[in-house]
Design an enzyme around this catalytic site. Structure first.
Site, PDB file in Angstrom:
ATOM      1  N   ASN A 105      73.725  14.490  12.079  1.00 45.38           N
ATOM      2  CA  ASN A 105      72.587  13.573  12.070  1.00 45.38           C
ATOM      3  C   ASN A 105      73.002  12.169  12.507  1.00 45.38           C
ATOM      4  O   ASN A 105      74.107  11.724  12.219  1.00 45.38           O
ATOM      5  CB  ASN A 105      71.962  13.502  10.664  1.00 45.38           C
ATOM      6  CG  ASN A 105      71.409  14.857  10.250  1.00 45.38           C
ATOM      7  OD1 ASN A 105      71.217  15.742  11.092  1.00 45.38           O
ATOM      8  ND2 ASN A 105      71.217  15.046   8.959  1.00 45.38           N
ATOM      9  N   HIS A 122      77.791  13.281  15.969  1.00 40.57           N
ATOM     10  CA  HIS A 122      76.904  12.929  17.083  1.00 40.57           C
ATOM     11  C   HIS A 122      76.541  11.451  17.128  1.00 40.57           C
ATOM     12  O   HIS A 122      75.569  11.085  17.793  1.00 40.57           O
ATOM     13  CB  HIS A 122      75.617  13.774  17.019  1.00 40.57           C
ATOM     14  CG  HIS A 122      75.891  15.235  17.230  1.00 40.57           C
ATOM     15  ND1 HIS A 122      75.014  16.213  16.822  1.00 40.57           N
ATOM     16  CD2 HIS A 122      76.945  15.879  17.791  1.00 40.57           C
ATOM     17  CE1 HIS A 122      75.520  17.408  17.134  1.00 40.57           C
ATOM     18  NE2 HIS A 122      76.699  17.225  17.720  1.00 40.57           N
ATOM     19  N   CYS A 133      81.236  -2.327  29.683  1.00 40.04           N
ATOM     20  CA  CYS A 133      82.485  -2.865  29.094  1.00 40.04           C
ATOM     21  C   CYS A 133      82.756  -2.280  27.718  1.00 40.04           C
ATOM     22  O   CYS A 133      83.800  -2.552  27.121  1.00 40.04           O
ATOM     23  CB  CYS A 133      82.391  -4.391  29.025  1.00 40.04           C
ATOM     24  SG  CYS A 133      81.242  -4.976  27.752  1.00 40.04           S
ATOM     25  N   GLY A 187      70.800  22.667   6.194  1.00 42.87           N
ATOM     26  CA  GLY A 187      69.757  22.028   6.992  1.00 42.87           C
ATOM     27  C   GLY A 187      70.065  21.933   8.466  1.00 42.87           C
ATOM     28  O   GLY A 187      69.745  20.938   9.113  1.00 42.87           O
ATOM     29  N   ASN A 213      69.102  26.777   3.591  1.00 49.61           N
ATOM     30  CA  ASN A 213      68.132  26.574   4.659  1.00 49.61           C
ATOM     31  C   ASN A 213      66.932  27.469   4.362  1.00 49.61           C
ATOM     32  O   ASN A 213      67.122  28.656   4.106  1.00 49.61           O
ATOM     33  CB  ASN A 213      68.777  26.977   6.008  1.00 49.61           C
ATOM     34  CG  ASN A 213      67.940  26.564   7.193  1.00 49.61           C
ATOM     35  OD1 ASN A 213      66.708  26.604   7.139  1.00 49.61           O
ATOM     36  ND2 ASN A 213      68.597  26.139   8.256  1.00 49.61           N
ATOM     37  N   PRO A 214      65.704  26.926   4.426  1.00 44.21           N
ATOM     38  CA  PRO A 214      64.547  27.795   4.152  1.00 44.21           C
ATOM     39  C   PRO A 214      64.394  28.911   5.190  1.00 44.21           C
ATOM     40  O   PRO A 214      63.743  29.904   4.953  1.00 44.21           O
ATOM     41  CB  PRO A 214      63.346  26.832   4.234  1.00 44.21           C
ATOM     42  CG  PRO A 214      63.904  25.463   4.216  1.00 44.21           C
ATOM     43  CD  PRO A 214      65.313  25.548   4.672  1.00 44.21           C
TER      44      PRO A 214
HETATM   45  C1  BV8 Z   1      79.290  19.258  24.707  1.00 45.24           C
HETATM   46  C2  BV8 Z   1      72.325  13.164  19.199  1.00 45.24           C
HETATM   47  C3  BV8 Z   1      81.185  19.403  26.093  1.00 45.24           C
HETATM   48  C4  BV8 Z   1      71.219  12.724  20.073  1.00 45.24           C
HETATM   49  C5  BV8 Z   1      72.524  15.604  19.495  1.00 45.24           C
HETATM   50  C6  BV8 Z   1      75.092  22.976  29.471  1.00 45.24           C
HETATM   51  C7  BV8 Z   1      75.624  21.759  29.855  1.00 45.24           C
HETATM   52  C8  BV8 Z   1      76.304  20.941  28.970  1.00 45.24           C
HETATM   53  C9  BV8 Z   1      76.470  21.340  27.671  1.00 45.24           C
HETATM   54  C10 BV8 Z   1      75.933  22.545  27.299  1.00 45.24           C
HETATM   55  C11 BV8 Z   1      75.258  23.371  28.166  1.00 45.24           C
HETATM   56  N1  BV8 Z   1      74.857  24.480  27.490  1.00 45.24           N
HETATM   57  C12 BV8 Z   1      75.250  24.378  26.206  1.00 45.24           C
HETATM   58  C13 BV8 Z   1      75.907  23.220  26.094  1.00 45.24           C
HETATM   59  C14 BV8 Z   1      76.486  22.712  24.922  1.00 45.24           C
HETATM   60  C15 BV8 Z   1      75.437  21.826  24.270  1.00 45.24           C
HETATM   61  C16 BV8 Z   1      74.609  22.691  23.350  1.00 45.24           C
HETATM   62  O1  BV8 Z   1      75.095  23.104  22.331  1.00 45.24           O
HETATM   63  N2  BV8 Z   1      73.362  22.962  23.726  1.00 45.24           N
HETATM   64  C17 BV8 Z   1      72.534  23.817  22.902  1.00 45.24           C
HETATM   65  C18 BV8 Z   1      71.099  23.391  23.067  1.00 45.24           C
HETATM   66  C19 BV8 Z   1      72.797  25.242  23.297  1.00 45.24           C
HETATM   67  N3  BV8 Z   1      76.192  20.864  23.523  1.00 45.24           N
HETATM   68  C20 BV8 Z   1      76.459  19.693  24.071  1.00 45.24           C
HETATM   69  O2  BV8 Z   1      76.021  19.308  25.132  1.00 45.24           O
HETATM   70  C21 BV8 Z   1      77.420  18.856  23.259  1.00 45.24           C
HETATM   71  N4  BV8 Z   1      78.457  18.401  24.115  1.00 45.24           N
HETATM   72  O3  BV8 Z   1      79.196  20.457  24.631  1.00 45.24           O
HETATM   73  O4  BV8 Z   1      80.265  18.593  25.443  1.00 45.24           O
HETATM   74  C22 BV8 Z   1      80.616  19.592  27.460  1.00 45.24           C
HETATM   75  C23 BV8 Z   1      80.539  18.495  28.291  1.00 45.24           C
HETATM   76  C24 BV8 Z   1      80.039  18.676  29.573  1.00 45.24           C
HETATM   77  C25 BV8 Z   1      79.647  19.951  30.012  1.00 45.24           C
HETATM   78  C26 BV8 Z   1      79.707  21.043  29.144  1.00 45.24           C
HETATM   79  C27 BV8 Z   1      80.185  20.869  27.861  1.00 45.24           C
HETATM   80  C28 BV8 Z   1      76.710  17.645  22.688  1.00 45.24           C
HETATM   81  C29 BV8 Z   1      75.749  18.091  21.625  1.00 45.24           C
HETATM   82  C30 BV8 Z   1      75.197  16.861  20.896  1.00 45.24           C
HETATM   83  C31 BV8 Z   1      73.788  16.581  21.358  1.00 45.24           C
HETATM   84  N5  BV8 Z   1      73.233  15.464  20.574  1.00 45.24           N
HETATM   85  N6  BV8 Z   1      72.068  14.557  18.776  1.00 45.24           N
HETATM   86  C32 BV8 Z   1      69.950  12.546  19.299  1.00 45.24           C
HETATM   87  O5  BV8 Z   1      69.866  12.970  18.132  1.00 45.24           O
HETATM   88  O6  BV8 Z   1      69.019  11.951  19.887  1.00 45.24           O
HETATM   89  S1  BV8 Z   1      72.226  17.166  18.935  1.00 45.24           S
HETATM   90  C33 BV8 Z   1      70.752  17.129  18.118  1.00 45.24           C
HETATM   91  O7  BV8 Z   1      70.289  18.446  18.078  1.00 45.24           O
HETATM   92  C34 BV8 Z   1      70.890  16.715  16.698  1.00 45.24           C
HETATM   93  O8  BV8 Z   1      71.872  15.746  16.477  1.00 45.24           O
HETATM   94  C35 BV8 Z   1      71.266  17.989  16.017  1.00 45.24           C
HETATM   95  O9  BV8 Z   1      72.639  18.097  15.947  1.00 45.24           O
HETATM   96  C36 BV8 Z   1      70.772  19.036  16.958  1.00 45.24           C
HETATM   97  C37 BV8 Z   1      69.632  19.751  16.318  1.00 45.24           C
HETATM   98  O10 BV8 Z   1      70.224  20.542  15.339  1.00 45.24           O
HETATM   99  P1  BV8 Z   1      69.797  20.464  13.811  1.00 45.24           P
HETATM  100  O11 BV8 Z   1      70.360  19.239  13.190  1.00 45.24           O
HETATM  101  O12 BV8 Z   1      70.192  21.757  13.249  1.00 45.24           O
HETATM  102  O13 BV8 Z   1      68.240  20.284  13.779  1.00 45.24           O
HETATM  103  P2  BV8 Z   1      67.159  21.415  14.065  1.00 45.24           P
HETATM  104  O14 BV8 Z   1      65.863  20.713  14.110  1.00 45.24           O
HETATM  105  O15 BV8 Z   1      67.620  22.254  15.217  1.00 45.24           O
HETATM  106  O16 BV8 Z   1      67.219  22.379  12.766  1.00 45.24           O
HETATM  107  C38 BV8 Z   1      66.817  21.886  11.512  1.00 45.24           C
HETATM  108  C39 BV8 Z   1      67.139  22.995  10.520  1.00 45.24           C
HETATM  109  O17 BV8 Z   1      66.833  22.518   9.220  1.00 45.24           O
HETATM  110  C40 BV8 Z   1      66.326  24.255  10.738  1.00 45.24           C
HETATM  111  O18 BV8 Z   1      67.176  25.376  10.620  1.00 45.24           O
HETATM  112  C41 BV8 Z   1      65.328  24.228   9.571  1.00 45.24           C
HETATM  113  O19 BV8 Z   1      65.040  25.542   9.115  1.00 45.24           O
HETATM  114  C42 BV8 Z   1      66.108  23.499   8.519  1.00 45.24           C
HETATM  115  N7  BV8 Z   1      65.311  22.783   7.531  1.00 45.24           N
HETATM  116  C43 BV8 Z   1      64.073  22.233   7.686  1.00 45.24           C
HETATM  117  N8  BV8 Z   1      63.707  21.636   6.515  1.00 45.24           N
HETATM  118  C44 BV8 Z   1      64.746  21.796   5.640  1.00 45.24           C
HETATM  119  C45 BV8 Z   1      65.756  22.523   6.277  1.00 45.24           C
HETATM  120  N9  BV8 Z   1      66.911  22.847   5.677  1.00 45.24           N
HETATM  121  C46 BV8 Z   1      67.071  22.447   4.393  1.00 45.24           C
HETATM  122  N10 BV8 Z   1      66.146  21.739   3.716  1.00 45.24           N
HETATM  123  C47 BV8 Z   1      64.975  21.395   4.299  1.00 45.24           C
HETATM  124  N11 BV8 Z   1      64.060  20.692   3.609  1.00 45.24           N
HETATM  125 ZN    ZN Z   2      79.283  -5.236  28.686  1.00 42.34          ZN
END
Ligand code: BV8
Ligand code: ZN
Length: 248
Positions: A105, A122, A133, A187, A213-214
């Site tokens: 997060n 992240h 810079c 979560g 996780n729900p």
């Molecule tokens: C990387 C910051 C190496 C920004 C975020 C093609 C090209 C390049 C990369 C990739 C590619 N294909 C795949 C990749 C890798 C990619 C990736 O994983 N993609 C996914 C979509 C498949 N990863 C990356 O790009 C990472 N870098 O790999 O670098 C590289 C470099 C170059 C080329 C190749 C590789 C960077 C990943 C970081 C991205 N930035 N955030 C911002 O926030 O604005 S990620 C962003 O999404 C969030 O930070 C978070 O991490 C993610 C979402 O995940 P969750 O946090 O799990 O949230 P979500 O909504 O999905 O789920 C919520 C959950 O909570 C649910 O399960 C729900 O049921 C549950 N819930 C709901 N209520 C509750 C609950 N649980 C408990 N209690 C509750 N009350």
């Molecule tokens: Zn600067």
């Protein structure tokens, strides 16, 4: 995998020298009122997919649009408070000498709740730096902001899709995941890599895996327990059971 163990049953797995890692995602902030990534984007942002906005190419193409989105999210975050799930994790941190909170997060709510031993995989929406810079900019007046020392474009200090995670953060998170005895996945949809690899590393090295996780998540295939409950409800119950168990 055991479904819905009681807080007491889970607490019985912990001992004072347990090596605990907790990986959190947007779900732990849901009960604070912060939309998760998979929630439908609300209002004016409903026509955008977060994955389209959270990347460097979109930022260079339209820095104002991406900054408006981050500013919108930041303003929303400033109107909410950490929830009981965040505070339970602060208490948990003080129950174990070897406890690590690894968060995906960027909403700064763990930090506002008082978590200290935290690894930000992240980045953090409250920090910004110049892409030319590297200088951090504290006050954001205009959007998009520019650097006062070199005039370069300033961006949020968050990891966008396609960008590498902070090296030290990922290395320490990886090492802690390999060494821990209990790994909790709280979560998160566990779909974003490399963060989502950590629970598998932990399980491979013999850790007990607990999902809170729900909904179902892909990690369930290797988890030992899945609590289908909100983190803000279950984590305080777990901490109460832990205090009884550990403090006798
Ligand atoms: C990387 C910051 C190496 C920004 C975020 C093609 C090209 C390049 C990369 C990739 C590619 N294909 C795949 C990749 C890798 C990619 C990736 O994983 N993609 C996914 C979509 C498949 N990863 C990356 O790009 C990472 N870098 O790999 O670098 C590289 C470099 C170059 C080329 C190749 C590789 C960077 C990943 C970081 C991205 N930035 N955030 C911002 O926030 O604005 S990620 C962003 O999404 C969030 O930070 C978070 O991490 C993610 C979402 O995940 P969750 O946090 O799990 O949230 P979500 O909504 O999905 O789920 C919520 C959950 O909570 C649910 O399960 C729900 O049921 C549950 N819930 C709901 N209520 C509750 C609950 N649980 C408990 N209690 C509750 N009350
Ligand atoms: Zn600067």
């Amino acid at each position: 995998m055991k479904i819905n163990p009681s807080p007491e049953e889970l607490a019985s797995l912990f001992s004072p020298n347990s090596k605990v890692v907790v990986l959190t995602g947007a779900g732990v902030s849901a009960e604070s009122g912060v939309a998760t990534f998979r929630d439908k984007t609300t209002g004016l942002w409903s026509r955008f997919n977060p994955k389209e906005l959270a990347n460097f190419t979109s930022f260079l193409k339209d820095p104002k649009l991406v900054w408006d989105w981050y500013d919108f999210r930041k303003q929303a975050i400033h109107t909410v408070q950490p929830n009981p799930g965040h505070f339970a994790l602060v208490e948990m941190e003080n129950l174990f000498s070897d406890f690590t909170l690894v968060t995906q997060n960027i909403d700064n709510l763990h930090q506002r709740a008082g978590s200290a031993k935290i690894i930000e995989l992240h980045g953090n929406i409250e920090r910004n730096y110049c892409i030319k810079c590297g200088r951090f900019k504290i006050e954001i007046e205009e959007l998009p902001p520019t650097c006062e020392s070199c005039g370069g474009l300033v961006r949020p200090d968050v990891v966008w899709f396609g960008e590498n995670l902070p090296e030290d953060a990922l290395r320490i998170a990886w090492q802690k995941s390999e060494e821990c005895t209990i790994f909790m996945v709280v979560g998160t949809s566990a779909e974003v890599f490399p963060a989502a690899r950590l629970p598998y590393e932990a399980s491979k090295n013999g850790a007990t895996l607990i999902v809170i996780n729900p909904d179902e998540t892909p990690v369930s295939v290797v988890s030992d327990f899945h609590v289908f409950e909100k983190s803000g409800i279950f984590l305080p119950q777990l901490v109460n059971a832990l205090k009884k168990k550990l403090n006798g």
